[in-house]
Design a protein around this motif. Sequence first.
Motif, PDB file in Angstrom:
ATOM      1  N   PHE A  28      11.905  17.221 -13.235  1.00 40.85           N
ATOM      2  CA  PHE A  28      11.611  17.080 -11.817  1.00 40.85           C
ATOM      3  C   PHE A  28      11.818  15.634 -11.367  1.00 40.85           C
ATOM      4  CE2 PHE A  28       7.764  15.938 -14.020  1.00 40.85           C
ATOM      5  CZ  PHE A  28       7.194  14.935 -13.259  1.00 40.85           C
ATOM      6  N   THR A  29      11.892  15.428 -10.052  1.00 35.42           N
ATOM      7  CA  THR A  29      12.095  14.092  -9.498  1.00 35.42           C
ATOM      8  C   THR A  29      10.742  13.406  -9.337  1.00 35.42           C
ATOM      9  OG1 THR A  29      14.027  14.870  -8.292  1.00 35.42           O
ATOM     10  CG2 THR A  29      13.100  12.766  -7.609  1.00 35.42           C
ATOM     11  N   LEU A  30      10.536  12.361 -10.100  1.00 31.56           N
ATOM     12  CA  LEU A  30       9.226  11.707 -10.142  1.00 31.56           C
ATOM     13  C   LEU A  30       8.828  11.103  -8.802  1.00 31.56           C
ATOM     14  CD1 LEU A  30       6.831  10.911 -11.944  1.00 31.56           C
ATOM     15  CD2 LEU A  30       8.069   8.811 -12.511  1.00 31.56           C
ATOM     16  N   CYS A  31       9.769  10.442  -8.110  1.00 30.30           N
ATOM     17  CA  CYS A  31       9.403   9.756  -6.864  1.00 30.30           C
ATOM     18  C   CYS A  31       8.981  10.763  -5.795  1.00 30.30           C
ATOM     19  CB  CYS A  31      10.537   8.864  -6.372  1.00 30.30           C
ATOM     20  SG  CYS A  31      11.966   9.722  -5.704  1.00 30.30           S
ATOM     21  N   ALA A  32       9.622  11.922  -5.741  1.00 24.51           N
ATOM     22  CA  ALA A  32       9.245  12.933  -4.754  1.00 24.51           C
ATOM     23  C   ALA A  32       7.832  13.436  -5.018  1.00 24.51           C
ATOM     24  CB  ALA A  32      10.238  14.082  -4.782  1.00 24.51           C
ATOM     25  N   PHE A  33       7.509  13.675  -6.282  1.00 22.33           N
ATOM     26  CA  PHE A  33       6.160  14.103  -6.656  1.00 22.33           C
ATOM     27  C   PHE A  33       5.143  13.008  -6.354  1.00 22.33           C
ATOM     28  CE2 PHE A  33       3.064  14.130 -10.325  1.00 22.33           C
ATOM     29  CZ  PHE A  33       2.238  15.127  -9.805  1.00 22.33           C
ATOM     30  N   ALA A  34       5.446  11.776  -6.772  1.00 28.47           N
ATOM     31  CA  ALA A  34       4.506  10.668  -6.593  1.00 28.47           C
ATOM     32  C   ALA A  34       4.240  10.387  -5.114  1.00 28.47           C
ATOM     33  CB  ALA A  34       5.042   9.415  -7.282  1.00 28.47           C
ATOM     34  N   ASN A  35       5.271  10.437  -4.283  1.00 31.19           N
ATOM     35  CA  ASN A  35       5.083  10.197  -2.854  1.00 31.19           C
ATOM     36  C   ASN A  35       4.147  11.240  -2.246  1.00 31.19           C
ATOM     37  OD1 ASN A  35       6.625   7.873  -2.492  1.00 31.19           O
ATOM     38  ND2 ASN A  35       8.525   9.022  -2.200  1.00 31.19           N
ATOM     39  N   VAL A  37       1.851  13.128  -3.790  1.00 29.18           N
ATOM     40  CA  VAL A  37       0.493  12.978  -4.321  1.00 29.18           C
ATOM     41  C   VAL A  37      -0.203  11.765  -3.722  1.00 29.18           C
ATOM     42  CG1 VAL A  37      -0.843  12.464  -6.392  1.00 29.18           C
ATOM     43  CG2 VAL A  37       0.935  14.197  -6.468  1.00 29.18           C
ATOM     44  N   ASP A  38       0.505  10.657  -3.579  1.00 28.10           N
ATOM     45  CA  ASP A  38      -0.143   9.446  -3.093  1.00 28.10           C
ATOM     46  C   ASP A  38      -0.601   9.576  -1.647  1.00 28.10           C
ATOM     47  OD1 ASP A  38      -0.586   7.770  -5.153  1.00 28.10           O
ATOM     48  OD2 ASP A  38       1.112   6.446  -4.799  1.00 28.10           O
ATOM     49  N   VAL A  39       0.130  10.313  -0.836  1.00 27.29           N
ATOM     50  CA  VAL A  39      -0.348  10.554   0.528  1.00 27.29           C
ATOM     51  C   VAL A  39      -1.671  11.323   0.477  1.00 27.29           C
ATOM     52  CG1 VAL A  39       0.091  11.794   2.682  1.00 27.29           C
ATOM     53  CG2 VAL A  39       1.901  10.436   1.638  1.00 27.29           C
ATOM     54  N   LEU A  40      -1.751  12.349  -0.382  1.00 23.15           N
ATOM     55  CA  LEU A  40      -3.001  13.089  -0.536  1.00 23.15           C
ATOM     56  C   LEU A  40      -4.107  12.189  -1.066  1.00 23.15           C
ATOM     57  CD1 LEU A  40      -1.700  16.392  -2.207  1.00 23.15           C
ATOM     58  CD2 LEU A  40      -2.025  15.930   0.231  1.00 23.15           C
ATOM     59  N   ARG A  41      -3.780  11.401  -2.075  1.00 19.84           N
ATOM     60  CA  ARG A  41      -4.779  10.528  -2.702  1.00 19.84           C
ATOM     61  C   ARG A  41      -5.378   9.542  -1.706  1.00 19.84           C
ATOM     62  NH1 ARG A  41      -4.822   5.339  -4.792  1.00 19.84           N
ATOM     63  NH2 ARG A  41      -2.636   4.997  -4.257  1.00 19.84           N
ATOM     64  N   LEU A  42      -4.532   8.925  -0.917  1.00 19.58           N
ATOM     65  CA  LEU A  42      -4.994   7.901   0.015  1.00 19.58           C
ATOM     66  C   LEU A  42      -5.730   8.507   1.204  1.00 19.58           C
ATOM     67  CD1 LEU A  42      -1.811   5.684  -0.183  1.00 19.58           C
ATOM     68  CD2 LEU A  42      -4.089   5.052  -1.008  1.00 19.58           C
ATOM     69  N   ALA A  43      -5.406   9.755   1.533  1.00 17.24           N
ATOM     70  CA  ALA A  43      -6.113  10.426   2.630  1.00 17.24           C
ATOM     71  C   ALA A  43      -7.440  11.015   2.177  1.00 17.24           C
ATOM     72  CB  ALA A  43      -5.238  11.534   3.209  1.00 17.24           C
ATOM     73  N   ALA A  44      -7.617  11.166   0.877  1.00 16.76           N
ATOM     74  CA  ALA A  44      -8.766  11.892   0.348  1.00 16.76           C
ATOM     75  C   ALA A  44     -10.053  11.089   0.370  1.00 16.76           C
ATOM     76  CB  ALA A  44      -8.471  12.340  -1.083  1.00 16.76           C
ATOM     77  N   ASP A  45      -9.961   9.771   0.510  1.00 17.98           N
ATOM     78  CA  ASP A  45     -11.134   8.915   0.361  1.00 17.98           C
ATOM     79  C   ASP A  45     -11.053   7.759   1.336  1.00 17.98           C
ATOM     80  OD1 ASP A  45     -13.461   7.867  -0.634  1.00 17.98           O
ATOM     81  OD2 ASP A  45     -12.613   7.201  -2.539  1.00 17.98           O
ATOM     82  N   GLU A  46     -12.139   7.038   1.467  1.00 16.95           N
ATOM     83  CA  GLU A  46     -12.109   5.795   2.229  1.00 16.95           C
ATOM     84  C   GLU A  46     -11.389   4.729   1.412  1.00 16.95           C
ATOM     85  OE1 GLU A  46     -13.057   5.529   5.271  1.00 16.95           O
ATOM     86  OE2 GLU A  46     -13.874   7.566   5.376  1.00 16.95           O
ATOM     87  N   LEU A 203       0.156   6.501   4.981  1.00 19.70           N
ATOM     88  CA  LEU A 203       1.513   5.969   5.104  1.00 19.70           C
ATOM     89  C   LEU A 203       1.507   4.455   5.224  1.00 19.70           C
ATOM     90  CD1 LEU A 203       3.085   8.622   7.489  1.00 19.70           C
ATOM     91  CD2 LEU A 203       3.355   8.440   5.019  1.00 19.70           C
ATOM     92  N   HIS A 204       0.551   3.903   5.960  1.00 20.24           N
ATOM     93  CA  HIS A 204       0.506   2.449   6.120  1.00 20.24           C
ATOM     94  C   HIS A 204       0.223   1.756   4.784  1.00 20.24           C
ATOM     95  CE1 HIS A 204      -0.284   2.445  10.756  1.00 20.24           C
ATOM     96  NE2 HIS A 204       0.926   2.861  10.423  1.00 20.24           N
ATOM     97  N   ILE A 205      -0.681   2.312   3.979  1.00 14.24           N
ATOM     98  CA  ILE A 205      -0.959   1.710   2.674  1.00 14.24           C
ATOM     99  C   ILE A 205       0.276   1.791   1.776  1.00 14.24           C
ATOM    100  CG2 ILE A 205      -2.353   1.916   0.569  1.00 14.24           C
ATOM    101  CD1 ILE A 205      -4.669   2.845   2.311  1.00 14.24           C
ATOM    102  N   MET A 206       1.090   2.821   1.974  1.00 18.00           N
ATOM    103  CA  MET A 206       2.322   2.972   1.202  1.00 18.00           C
ATOM    104  C   MET A 206       3.483   2.172   1.799  1.00 18.00           C
ATOM    105  SD  MET A 206       2.014   7.070   0.429  1.00 18.00           S
ATOM    106  CE  MET A 206       3.556   7.188  -0.479  1.00 18.00           C
ATOM    107  N   ILE A 207       3.191   1.350   2.794  1.00 19.26           N
ATOM    108  CA  ILE A 207       4.186   0.505   3.479  1.00 19.26           C
ATOM    109  C   ILE A 207       5.240   1.365   4.163  1.00 19.26           C
ATOM    110  CG2 ILE A 207       5.489  -1.657   3.310  1.00 19.26           C
ATOM    111  CD1 ILE A 207       2.714  -1.869   2.194  1.00 19.26           C
ATOM    112  N   ILE A 208       4.798   2.467   4.743  1.00 21.64           N
ATOM    113  CA  ILE A 208       5.646   3.310   5.577  1.00 21.64           C
ATOM    114  C   ILE A 208       5.125   3.172   6.996  1.00 21.64           C
ATOM    115  CG2 ILE A 208       6.425   5.656   6.070  1.00 21.64           C
ATOM    116  CD1 ILE A 208       6.032   6.298   3.112  1.00 21.64           C
TER     117      ILE A 208
END
Length: 341
Positions: A28-35, A37-46, A203-208
């Motif tokens: 599988f494509t790692l960057c697609a998976f990581a992107n 998951v990280d949106v979910l991760r960063l939205a999941a908590d303060e 998205l902002h934390i991910m520099i998007i």
Amino acid sequence: MASGPRIPMRNPTDKLRLSVGFILARRFTLCAFANFVDVLRLAADEGDRSRPIRCGWRVLSTTMEPITASSGITVQPEERLGDPSRFDYIVVVGGLIDEVANLHPDYVHFLHAAAEAGVPLVGVCTGAFILHRIGLMDGYRCCVSWFHHDDFLEQFDGLKPVSDQIFVVDRDRLTCSGGASSAHLAAFLVERHVGRAEATKSLHIMIIDEAERAETPQPGIPLDLRSGDPLVKKALILMQQNIDTPISIDEVARRLGVNRRQIERRFQARIGTSPTHAFKMIRLEHAEYLLRHSNRSITAIAIESGFCDSSHFIRAFRERSGQTPAAFRGLTGEATLPETG
């Protein structure tokens, strides 16, 4: 056919508002998976403490053996397949084309059970290919990368994939082209289930800069990949891959094993222009995308688009669009930076 989203909504008072199960294909494509998951991760908590308070996600498996990405990095699954209805979405992350047909039968059964239970299915990267191959995309619109458009047509007769936008939501099927678009699709889900502020924060934390709409064009689409001529397509993709350091048409011909005259004839016959002009248009379209979606300086955009200096770039851009890059950026509402050089 209606294409509006039919997406389950949780009660806003629920603690966990969005739950996602991941099926990772072989290589599988790692960057697609990581992107995603990280949106979910960063939205999941303060902040970015990664506690799954608002969102939950699990990597699922039938064997629990590590899954190897196309980059060679492995991911350890967390749960066996079980009941798909415990999730709001099942996300299939694809990767290399050669692995599309190699999905384990247990996953096929699980995905069909999810569809029968009304759980929306998400295809990321070539995950859309996988869903089509196992019969779960019939009658749905589907997003694939422009790079794999013809590969898709070869495998699935009669289907017309969408390859000019970053993701597609068609009722309970959601598909995206992979890469950064998976972050935007994940942000779309977060906004619907958790809130716009949480999606924007991720998205902002991910520099998007900001969430892109589904219909946003995929970046880097080289002119017309539907010309029907494999040589023209290969030449256009080769040009696309060398935007910042343009290669000569003679070098393009050499790499493709033909002579320059053959390429010139085929370009003229298929897309009505010379390969030299087509290459220039690809670079200018890339520059236009950067002007719309970044705050890079005019000089930086000129260099990234393969122009020797900003003066050359400004002149070529004005010839094509009738205005300077700075004027174009002002009209599109992006922050205007001074032209230098």
